[in-house]
Design a protein around this motif. Structure first.
Motif, PDB file in Angstrom:
ATOM      1  N   MET A 194       0.833  -1.198   0.000  1.00 41.43           N
ATOM      2  CA  MET A 194       0.000   0.000   0.000  1.00 41.43           C
ATOM      3  C   MET A 194       0.872   1.254   0.000  1.00 41.43           C
ATOM      4  N   SER A 195       2.015   1.210   0.665  1.00 45.36           N
ATOM      5  CA  SER A 195       2.947   2.338   0.622  1.00 45.36           C
ATOM      6  C   SER A 195       3.613   2.455  -0.742  1.00 45.36           C
ATOM      7  N   ALA A 214      -7.791  -4.842   3.697  1.00 51.51           N
ATOM      8  CA  ALA A 214      -8.154  -4.022   2.546  1.00 51.51           C
ATOM      9  C   ALA A 214      -7.718  -4.654   1.232  1.00 51.51           C
ATOM     10  N   LYS A 215      -8.552  -4.491   0.196  1.00 47.57           N
ATOM     11  CA  LYS A 215      -8.195  -4.906  -1.158  1.00 47.57           C
ATOM     12  C   LYS A 215      -7.219  -3.896  -1.757  1.00 47.57           C
ATOM     13  N   PHE A 216      -6.190  -4.404  -2.436  1.00 42.85           N
ATOM     14  CA  PHE A 216      -5.168  -3.516  -2.969  1.00 42.85           C
ATOM     15  C   PHE A 216      -5.719  -2.616  -4.078  1.00 42.85           C
ATOM     16  N   GLY A 217      -6.500  -3.190  -4.985  1.00 42.83           N
ATOM     17  CA  GLY A 217      -7.068  -2.387  -6.073  1.00 42.83           C
ATOM     18  C   GLY A 217      -7.964  -1.283  -5.561  1.00 42.83           C
ATOM     19  N   ARG A 256     -13.209  -3.953   1.533  1.00 40.97           N
ATOM     20  CA  ARG A 256     -12.704  -4.920   2.511  1.00 40.97           C
ATOM     21  C   ARG A 256     -12.732  -6.330   1.938  1.00 40.97           C
ATOM     22  N   ILE A 257     -11.688  -7.115   2.257  1.00 44.66           N
ATOM     23  CA  ILE A 257     -11.675  -8.521   1.857  1.00 44.66           C
ATOM     24  C   ILE A 257     -12.680  -9.300   2.716  1.00 44.66           C
ATOM     25  N   THR A 258     -12.988 -10.521   2.319  1.00 40.07           N
ATOM     26  CA  THR A 258     -13.934 -11.332   3.074  1.00 40.07           C
ATOM     27  C   THR A 258     -13.305 -11.807   4.382  1.00 40.07           C
ATOM     28  N   ASN A 259     -14.169 -12.209   5.320  1.00 38.77           N
ATOM     29  CA  ASN A 259     -13.671 -12.739   6.592  1.00 38.77           C
ATOM     30  C   ASN A 259     -12.803 -13.973   6.380  1.00 38.77           C
ATOM     31  N   GLU A 260     -13.198 -14.803   5.422  1.00 39.11           N
ATOM     32  CA  GLU A 260     -12.420 -16.018   5.152  1.00 39.11           C
ATOM     33  C   GLU A 260     -11.018 -15.667   4.644  1.00 39.11           C
ATOM     34  N   ASP A 261     -10.943 -14.673   3.763  1.00 46.16           N
ATOM     35  CA  ASP A 261      -9.647 -14.267   3.238  1.00 46.16           C
ATOM     36  C   ASP A 261      -8.797 -13.589   4.304  1.00 46.16           C
ATOM     37  N   VAL A 299      -3.872 -14.111  -0.573  1.00 43.17           N
ATOM     38  CA  VAL A 299      -5.130 -13.935  -1.298  1.00 43.17           C
ATOM     39  C   VAL A 299      -5.033 -12.794  -2.313  1.00 43.17           C
ATOM     40  N   VAL A 300      -4.462 -11.674  -1.917  1.00 42.09           N
ATOM     41  CA  VAL A 300      -4.454 -10.488  -2.757  1.00 42.09           C
ATOM     42  C   VAL A 300      -3.234 -10.420  -3.668  1.00 42.09           C
TER      43      VAL A 300
END
Length: 411
Positions: A43-44, A119-122, A387-392, A400-401
């Motif tokens: 993210m940075s 958090a999702k990167f995209g 936000r990613i899923t709880n499972e991820d 995952v990402v």
């Protein structure tokens, strides 16, 4: 400012401030779970890639205005800076662009600590680009580019009063801006699974200490870099000493609170205290005597060490204490000038007016940045998802990402 020495310091300071964003990556990366370190650091680095490009294309054009009533500069006035690059004095002008880019980059990168592990990167990159455009670029114009904050003192008290908002290196534009946005995103994304005090420990403390060291190193460019614009660079000694002293005092303040509260002074606490001191001295570095800087740092360490507990009392999950350190530290450093700024502070020869303009600027940026970040984050979450899923989240955001692991052990 076009003397060889000034130009040398300008490019050095630019490199120092750019290094601060990888420093943020290390600082944040060590604090998260081992399965989130790649995501946190990306993210940075994503902020470096995206915000630098946007700054060159149109952000720099937006960061200066022709009148205090203007919201931001015209983004298409010199798209891609082809005119600036071909004009007279382009060598010095383009150095200024590069230096300004590093401030935009780190402001956005700081926000990411509030949404670690989930958090999702995209989605983060979309947020970063939009927030830089409508959050950072206009605020930079307000504070340093001729905008309403830069002209607030003369507007309220007249040109002859000698009162103006003091924010030498970014207490409002960088730290309050990023901290308020971080609070908004933490609310939008919600709490991590199992969020409660003490459940999540830093996975790599040495990495965090390395990040803090790089931040402190780079901060001398952050605070003293703009002195290259002065012919004699006459303020660099005071700024450098204050950057050292306030930060050192903040370490002592933070670990004192830890020792009293928890019985142990921790290395993560020392690193966090250093960052809190750096944040607080940022707006004040050129306008305090060394003694008042030491007091500022010590109080910032104490106040921020207590402020990081607010997320448990108020129920928002600011993963890496961006609010407690950057928002609170930025507010404290900005308001402290109203009391102790040399010549104009309430207790050092001035009156209430310095405190008044500091407070108006701080509150204005806080409210604006919070609302803008909340709207952007909410829109992303309700459309493509932020936000990613709880499972991820349980499986690990890195794999995952990004399809990578921070610590892959291979025989």
């Amino acid at each position: 400012m076009d003397a060889p020495g000034n130009i040398s310091w300008a490019i050095t300071a630019t490199a120092l401030v750019l290094l601060m964003t990888p420093g943020v990556a290390f600082f944040y990366g060590g604090l998260v779970k081992a399965k989130s370190v790649i995501s946190m650091m990306m993210m940075s680095f994503g902020s470096i890639g995206l915000v630098a490009v946007l700054w060159i294309l149109f952000g720099f054009s937006m960061s200066a205005v022709e009148s205090p009533t203007q919201f931001a500069g015209n983004p298409f006035a010199d798209f891609g800076l082809s005119s600036l690059a071909a004009g007279d004095g382009s060598n010095v002008a383009l150095l200024g662009v590069a230096y300004g880019a590093t401030f935009a980059i780190i402001t956005v990168a700081l926000i990411s600590g509030a949404i670690a592990d989930r958090a999702k990167f995209g989605s983060w990159l979309i947020f970063a680009g939009v927030f830089a455009t409508v959050g950072y670029f206009p605020v930079a114009a307000w504070v340093w580019g001729g905008g309403w904050i830069m002209n607030l003192g003369p507007a309220l008290f007249g040109e002859d009063a000698g009162i103006s908002v003091i924010d030498y290196a970014g207490g409002t534009a960088v730290h309050i801006n990023a901290g308020a946005a971080a609070l908004a995103l933490a609310i939008v994304l919600g709490k991590r699974i199992g969020f409660q005090k003490g459940i999540l420990k830093p996975h790599n403390v040495p990495l965090t200490l390395l990040g803090a060291a790089l931040l402190w190193f780079g901060w001398f460019g952050f605070n003293a870099g703009a002195e290259w614009l002065a012919e004699d660079m006459g303020g660099v000694g005071l700024i450098g000493l204050n950057t050292l002293g306030a930060t050192a005092a903040a370490i002592l303040g933070w670990i004192l609170v830890e020792r009293i509260k928890d019985g142990k002074a921790t290395s993560v606490g020392a690193a966090s205290g250093a960052v809190a001191g750096l944040v607080a001295i940022t707006p004040a570095c050129a306008n305090l005597t060394p003694g008042w800087s030491l007091l500022l740092g010590a109080l910032a360490g104490i106040i921020c060490a207590l402020a990081v507990e607010l997320k448990f009392r108020l129920g928002f999950d600011d993963s890496l204490d961006v609010v407690g350190i950057h928002l609170v530290g930025g507010l404290f450093g900005t308001l402290y000038l109203g009391l102790f700024a040399t010549g104009t502070g309430l207790f050092v020869g001035g009156d209430f007016r310095q405190l008044a303009v500091q407070a108006i600027a701080a509150i204005g940026v806080l409210v604006y940045s919070f609302v803008v970040a909340f709207v952007i984050g909410f829109a992303i979450e309700k459309t493509i998802g932020f936000r990613i899923t709880n499972e991820d989240e349980i499986a690990g955001v890195d794999q995952v990402v990004h399809g990578e692991e921070g610590y892959a052990l291979v025989e």
